[in-house]
Motif scaffolding. Structure first.
Motif, PDB file in Angstrom:
ATOM      1  N   ALA A  40       0.720  -1.320  -0.357  1.00  0.00           N
ATOM      2  CA  ALA A  40       0.155  -0.112  -0.127  1.00  0.00           C
ATOM      3  C   ALA A  40       0.905   0.803  -0.046  1.00  0.00           C
ATOM      4  O   ALA A  40       1.666   1.054   0.416  1.00  0.00           O
ATOM      5  CB  ALA A  40      -0.937   0.087   1.282  1.00  0.00           C
ATOM      6  N   ALA A  41       0.311   2.158  -0.548  1.00  0.00           N
ATOM      7  CA  ALA A  41       1.093   3.139  -0.616  1.00  0.00           C
ATOM      8  C   ALA A  41       0.885   4.409   0.846  1.00  0.00           C
ATOM      9  O   ALA A  41       1.458   4.603   0.803  1.00  0.00           O
ATOM     10  CB  ALA A  41       0.382   4.694  -1.763  1.00  0.00           C
ATOM     11  N   GLU A  42      -0.501   3.885   1.540  1.00  0.00           N
ATOM     12  CA  GLU A  42      -0.303   4.566   2.493  1.00  0.00           C
ATOM     13  C   GLU A  42      -0.333   4.041   3.700  1.00  0.00           C
ATOM     14  O   GLU A  42       1.167   2.561   3.690  1.00  0.00           O
ATOM     15  CB  GLU A  42      -2.015   4.878   2.768  1.00  0.00           C
ATOM     16  N   GLY A  43       0.347   4.628   5.321  1.00  0.00           N
ATOM     17  CA  GLY A  43       0.597   4.226   5.866  1.00  0.00           C
ATOM     18  C   GLY A  43       1.781   4.009   6.311  1.00  0.00           C
ATOM     19  O   GLY A  43       2.324   3.453   7.195  1.00  0.00           O
ATOM     20  N   PHE A  44       2.803   4.829   6.009  1.00  0.00           N
ATOM     21  CA  PHE A  44       4.376   4.233   6.102  1.00  0.00           C
ATOM     22  C   PHE A  44       4.647   5.399   7.221  1.00  0.00           C
ATOM     23  O   PHE A  44       4.344   6.452   7.337  1.00  0.00           O
ATOM     24  CB  PHE A  44       5.127   5.167   4.067  1.00  0.00           C
ATOM     25  N   ALA A  45       5.080   4.633   8.366  1.00  0.00           N
ATOM     26  CA  ALA A  45       5.881   5.134   8.939  1.00  0.00           C
ATOM     27  C   ALA A  45       7.302   4.889   9.834  1.00  0.00           C
ATOM     28  O   ALA A  45       7.768   3.800  10.187  1.00  0.00           O
ATOM     29  CB  ALA A  45       5.569   5.030  10.751  1.00  0.00           C
ATOM     30  N   PRO A  46       8.314   5.879   9.000  1.00  0.00           N
ATOM     31  CA  PRO A  46       9.982   5.453   8.698  1.00  0.00           C
ATOM     32  C   PRO A  46      10.413   4.978  10.230  1.00  0.00           C
ATOM     33  O   PRO A  46      10.177   5.908  11.179  1.00  0.00           O
ATOM     34  CB  PRO A  46      10.253   6.562   8.485  1.00  0.00           C
ATOM     35  N   HIS A  47      10.699   3.931  10.589  1.00  0.00           N
ATOM     36  CA  HIS A  47      10.915   3.641  12.132  1.00  0.00           C
ATOM     37  C   HIS A  47      12.433   2.431  12.127  1.00  0.00           C
ATOM     38  O   HIS A  47      12.578   2.294  10.901  1.00  0.00           O
ATOM     39  CB  HIS A  47       9.769   3.022  12.804  1.00  0.00           C
ATOM     40  N   VAL A  48      12.878   2.132  12.913  1.00  0.00           N
ATOM     41  CA  VAL A  48      14.341   1.726  13.195  1.00  0.00           C
ATOM     42  C   VAL A  48      14.342   0.783  14.105  1.00  0.00           C
ATOM     43  O   VAL A  48      13.767   1.211  15.465  1.00  0.00           O
ATOM     44  CB  VAL A  48      15.056   2.354  12.902  1.00  0.00           C
ATOM     45  N   SER A  49      13.442  -0.344  14.215  1.00  0.00           N
ATOM     46  CA  SER A  49      13.658  -1.650  15.400  1.00  0.00           C
ATOM     47  C   SER A  49      15.120  -1.324  16.397  1.00  0.00           C
ATOM     48  O   SER A  49      15.888  -2.099  15.413  1.00  0.00           O
ATOM     49  CB  SER A  49      13.262  -2.108  15.408  1.00  0.00           C
ATOM     50  N   ILE A  50      15.428  -1.320  17.233  1.00  0.00           N
ATOM     51  CA  ILE A  50      16.276  -1.782  18.103  1.00  0.00           C
ATOM     52  C   ILE A  50      16.167  -3.582  19.031  1.00  0.00           C
ATOM     53  O   ILE A  50      17.132  -4.030  19.110  1.00  0.00           O
ATOM     54  CB  ILE A  50      16.505  -1.146  19.302  1.00  0.00           C
ATOM     55  N   ALA A  51      14.395  -3.876  18.911  1.00  0.00           N
ATOM     56  CA  ALA A  51      14.739  -5.229  19.512  1.00  0.00           C
ATOM     57  C   ALA A  51      13.766  -5.985  18.570  1.00  0.00           C
ATOM     58  O   ALA A  51      12.479  -4.950  18.494  1.00  0.00           O
ATOM     59  CB  ALA A  51      15.179  -4.782  21.276  1.00  0.00           C
ATOM     60  N   TYR A  52      13.306  -7.109  18.409  1.00  0.00           N
ATOM     61  CA  TYR A  52      12.307  -7.791  17.912  1.00  0.00           C
ATOM     62  C   TYR A  52      11.165  -8.627  19.537  1.00  0.00           C
ATOM     63  O   TYR A  52      12.359  -9.043  20.498  1.00  0.00           O
ATOM     64  CB  TYR A  52      12.369  -8.403  17.111  1.00  0.00           C
ATOM     65  N   SER A  53      10.188  -8.789  20.044  1.00  0.00           N
ATOM     66  CA  SER A  53       9.812  -9.437  21.204  1.00  0.00           C
ATOM     67  C   SER A  53       9.987 -11.248  20.464  1.00  0.00           C
ATOM     68  O   SER A  53       9.149 -11.493  18.528  1.00  0.00           O
ATOM     69  CB  SER A  53       7.983  -9.189  20.909  1.00  0.00           C
ATOM     70  N   ALA A  54      10.326 -11.998  21.223  1.00  0.00           N
ATOM     71  CA  ALA A  54      10.395 -13.340  20.771  1.00  0.00           C
ATOM     72  C   ALA A  54       9.150 -14.356  20.994  1.00  0.00           C
ATOM     73  O   ALA A  54       9.546 -15.330  20.933  1.00  0.00           O
ATOM     74  CB  ALA A  54      11.990 -13.616  20.844  1.00  0.00           C
ATOM     75  N   ALA A  55       8.414 -14.129  22.040  1.00  0.00           N
ATOM     76  CA  ALA A  55       7.521 -14.626  22.644  1.00  0.00           C
ATOM     77  C   ALA A  55       6.971 -13.373  23.417  1.00  0.00           C
ATOM     78  O   ALA A  55       6.485 -12.069  23.208  1.00  0.00           O
ATOM     79  CB  ALA A  55       8.236 -15.036  24.407  1.00  0.00           C
ATOM     80  N   ASP A  56       5.200 -14.027  23.666  1.00  0.00           N
ATOM     81  CA  ASP A  56       3.832 -13.654  24.231  1.00  0.00           C
ATOM     82  C   ASP A  56       4.978 -12.898  26.011  1.00  0.00           C
ATOM     83  O   ASP A  56       5.499 -13.887  26.608  1.00  0.00           O
ATOM     84  CB  ASP A  56       2.819 -13.680  24.101  1.00  0.00           C
TER      85      ASP A  56
END
Length: 206
Positions: free
Chosen positions: A142-158
Motif C-alpha cells: 500500500a502507498a498509505e500508512g508508511f511510518a519510518p522507523h528503526v527497530s532496536i529489538a523484536y519480541s520473541a515471545a508473548d
C-alpha cells in the motif's frame, strides 16, 4: 513515549508467503558506518539486555524498511535490473538528508524509534514506488500508512510489556542524527529470528 501496549507478542510468526529459506527483494535504508546511531543502539541494547523475550538487533542489521519488491523466486532478474535503473534515475533529483532517532517506543512486536522528520524518507519511498510502476505498471504494498522507523529489538515471545518499559526508563541518551545519502536494494531473509540480508544494489541520492 506514546501509549504502550500491555502485552508483547511474538514477532517471528510466519507471515503469508514466508517460509524457512525464502528470500525477498526489498528496499531499505541501512546504517553502515553510522556512528551516532550505533552509539544510541548500544546504550539501548545495554538497557534491554537481560529482559526476557527480546531479540536485540546488532548494528549490522539496523534498518529502516522502505518498500518491498517481491520474493526472489517470483521476480525476474531482468525486472530487478530495470527497477534499479529506474530508481537510480529518479533519485538523482532527491538530495541526501538528515534523520534523527530519539526515544524508542514499544509496539506489540518490537521496540523501535520513530524516525524524524518523516517527510524525506517518505519522498524516497514515493520515488521508488513510481520507479517500480514504470517497469511493472504498479507497485506492490500500500502507498498509505508508511511510518519510518528503526527497530532496536523484536519480541520473541508473548508476555508483559512492563519489564521493557522499566528497562527503557533507565537510560537517557542523547538523540542520534545520521545523514542518509543512499538507499539499498537487499536480498533479505529471516530464518534466525533476525532480519539478515545481502546487498543487491546501492543507489545514491542526488
Amino acid at each position: 513515549m506514546s501509549t504502550r501496549p500491555a502485552h508483547m507478542l511474538n514477532h517471528w510468526w510466519w507471515r503469508p508467503g514466508w517460509r524457512e529459506g525464502r528470500r525477498i527483494y526489498t528496499w531499505h535504508f541501512t546504517f553502515r558506518g553510522a556512528a551516532q546511531v550505533h552509539r544510541l543502539a548500544a546504550e539501548y541494547r545495554q538497557a534491554l539486555h537481560g529482559v526476557p523475550g527480546l531479540d536485540l538487533v546488532p548494528d549490522r542489521w539496523l534498518h529502516l524498511t522502505m518498500q518491498g519488491l517481491g520474493f526472489v523466486d517470483e521476480v525476474a532478474e531482468k525486472d530487478v535490473r530495470a527497477i534499479v535503473e529506474a530508481v537510480s534515475a529518479r533519485l538523482r533529483a532527491v538530495s541526501a538528508f538528515e534523520l534523527t532517532l530519539d526515544r524508542p517506543e514499544i509496539t506489540p512486536e518490537a521496540i523501535r524509534w520513530e524516525a524524524y522528520p518523516a517527510r524525506p524518507p517518505a519522498t524516497v519511498r514515493r520515488e521508488i514506488r513510481e520507479a517500480i510502476a514504470e517497469v511493472w505498471g504498479t507497485a506492490p504494498e500500500a502507498a498509505e500508512g508508511f511510518a519510518p522507523h528503526v527497530s532496536i529489538a523484536y519480541s520473541a515471545a508473548d508476555g508483559p510489556a512492563q519489564p521493557v518499559a522499566q528497562a527503557l526508563r533507565r537510560v537517557e541518551p542523547e538523540p542520534a542524527t545520521v545523514t542518509l545519502g543512499s538507499v539499498e536494494l537487499i536480498v533479505l531473509g529471516r530464518d534466525r529470528r533476525m532480519y539478515e540480508w545481502e546487498e543487491y544494489a546501492r543507489v545514491p541520492l542526488g
